[in-house]
Enzyme design. Sequence first.
Site, PDB file in Angstrom:
ATOM      1  N   ASP A   1     -11.681   4.527   4.990  1.00 48.08           N
ATOM      2  CA  ASP A   1     -10.995   4.411   6.268  1.00 48.08           C
ATOM      3  C   ASP A   1     -11.600   5.487   7.181  1.00 48.08           C
ATOM      4  OD1 ASP A   1      -9.206   4.557   8.410  1.00 48.08           O
ATOM      5  OD2 ASP A   1      -7.397   4.778   7.214  1.00 48.08           O
TER       6      ASP A   1
ATOM      7  N   LYS B   1     -10.541  -0.671  11.473  1.00 54.69           N
ATOM      8  CA  LYS B   1      -9.562  -0.466  12.549  1.00 54.69           C
ATOM      9  C   LYS B   1     -10.369  -0.381  13.838  1.00 54.69           C
ATOM     10  CE  LYS B   1      -6.580   2.496   9.685  1.00 54.69           C
ATOM     11  NZ  LYS B   1      -6.018   3.859   9.535  1.00 54.69           N
TER      12      LYS B   1
ATOM     13  N   GLY C   1      -4.144  -0.425  10.061  1.00 49.41           N
ATOM     14  CA  GLY C   1      -3.305  -0.248  11.241  1.00 49.41           C
ATOM     15  C   GLY C   1      -3.207   1.216  11.580  1.00 49.41           C
TER      16      GLY C   1
ATOM     17  N   ASP D   1      -3.341   4.855  -0.650  1.00 52.13           N
ATOM     18  CA  ASP D   1      -4.101   5.497   0.429  1.00 52.13           C
ATOM     19  C   ASP D   1      -3.840   6.996   0.376  1.00 52.13           C
ATOM     20  OD1 ASP D   1      -5.383   6.314   2.721  1.00 52.13           O
ATOM     21  OD2 ASP D   1      -4.273   5.005   4.089  1.00 52.13           O
TER      22      ASP D   1
ATOM     23  N   LYS E   1       0.869  -1.189   0.000  1.00 53.06           N
ATOM     24  CA  LYS E   1       0.000   0.000   0.000  1.00 53.06           C
ATOM     25  C   LYS E   1       0.899   1.229   0.000  1.00 53.06           C
ATOM     26  CE  LYS E   1      -2.623   2.169   3.781  1.00 53.06           C
ATOM     27  NZ  LYS E   1      -3.607   1.918   4.863  1.00 53.06           N
TER      28      LYS E   1
END
Length: 380
Positions: free
Chosen positions: A246, A270, A298, A196, A168
């Site tokens: 996210d 997450k 993470g 991302d 990523k």
Amino acid sequence: MPGTDRAPVQFAEVIEVALPMLRPFVTSFGATDDRHTVLVHLRDENGAEGWGEGPALDHPFYLPDTVASTYAVAARYALPIALATGDVDPAAAQLAMSVIRGNTFARAAVEAAFHCLRAEAEGRSLRELLGGTAARIPVGESIGISSDLDETLDEVRRRLGEGYRRIKLKIAPGHDLALVAAVRDAVGDQVGLQVDANAGYHLSDARHLAGLDEYDLLCIEQPLEWDDLLAHAELQRQLRTPICLDESLRSVADVRRALELDACRSVNIKPGRMGGLLASRQAAQMCAQRGVPVWCGGMIESGIGRAGNLALCALPAFTQAADMSPASVLFVQDLVDPTYEVDPDGTIAVPTAAGLGFPVRADRIRGATVHRTVVRGPCT
Ligand code: OSB
Ligand code: MG
């Protein structure tokens, strides 16, 4: 009655630690070098221990939650409210803390400590407590922004050589198409690649972002504003690449809305951002029922937070590689030791030991502590 045969909590504290990183982690919102994070620690009358982490960032540029707000809300509200239930059941803690708006990292830290305590008290692993089945989970690396392309390419090759299953890349305006083209060229078309943006773009960049479609990415994570599901739904209509959310997903209800709107076709879970392991599990199951791929993100958390993430990843809904680089990649020193390693096949073994699954190094936590609050009971 649940909990009546269980030893009550005898000691509870909230701790802020500072963990030096091996290298700063750079995203579109800035760099993290000294990783401050929040821990919740419980001990019951039999000496069983619970550890949870609320890995918010220092600043409010990722989400509104910060280390300072997470520490304050955990110490003043979340932990006292959970303790006031008089129960040691994580679900009871979660329900009691649902009066707290937002502040998902604080609630997650407390809930995780209750899960860990229960697991240790019952001699079970966190994986078993959550209902996970996988013995090993696939791992990918999240690579921060660097102005030196060769450095990024070296890092990509090193991790693929170590077996990591996918890469990523963090992107930002001015640091996107050429980077992705170079990495795709270097790794070939078989390697799983995703990007991302950490909310670095606007809907008016849609045509530019469509330029990513030719690189066959697994997903583009959070391209647009942190709280704008409608903009992501509009962008998804214009992209072939699946959008993964996210920042936008901070509750089960957020995930439901995002799926209803077709604002994303991949979901990053997450526990800190979702307000706990239970909400994370529920959201993941909802995605799986609808055939939407789920993976565990993470927060460059310590091994304490990573332990909860690992247990979560063992659930069948988690089908894609997790952002789970081990401590050896991130920190000068972790708070658990030994921690996990990435095996040459790009997987991590999910612990089966009772409780957290990794030995917590209380000495290191003491050495890294910058604030500590012992919590005695409910704050009214
Ligand atoms: O957007 O996924 C993100 C780290 C801090 C804040 C946000 C993000 C990240 C990562 C790190 O990408 C992944 C990891 O913990 O290994
Ligand atoms: Mg992200």
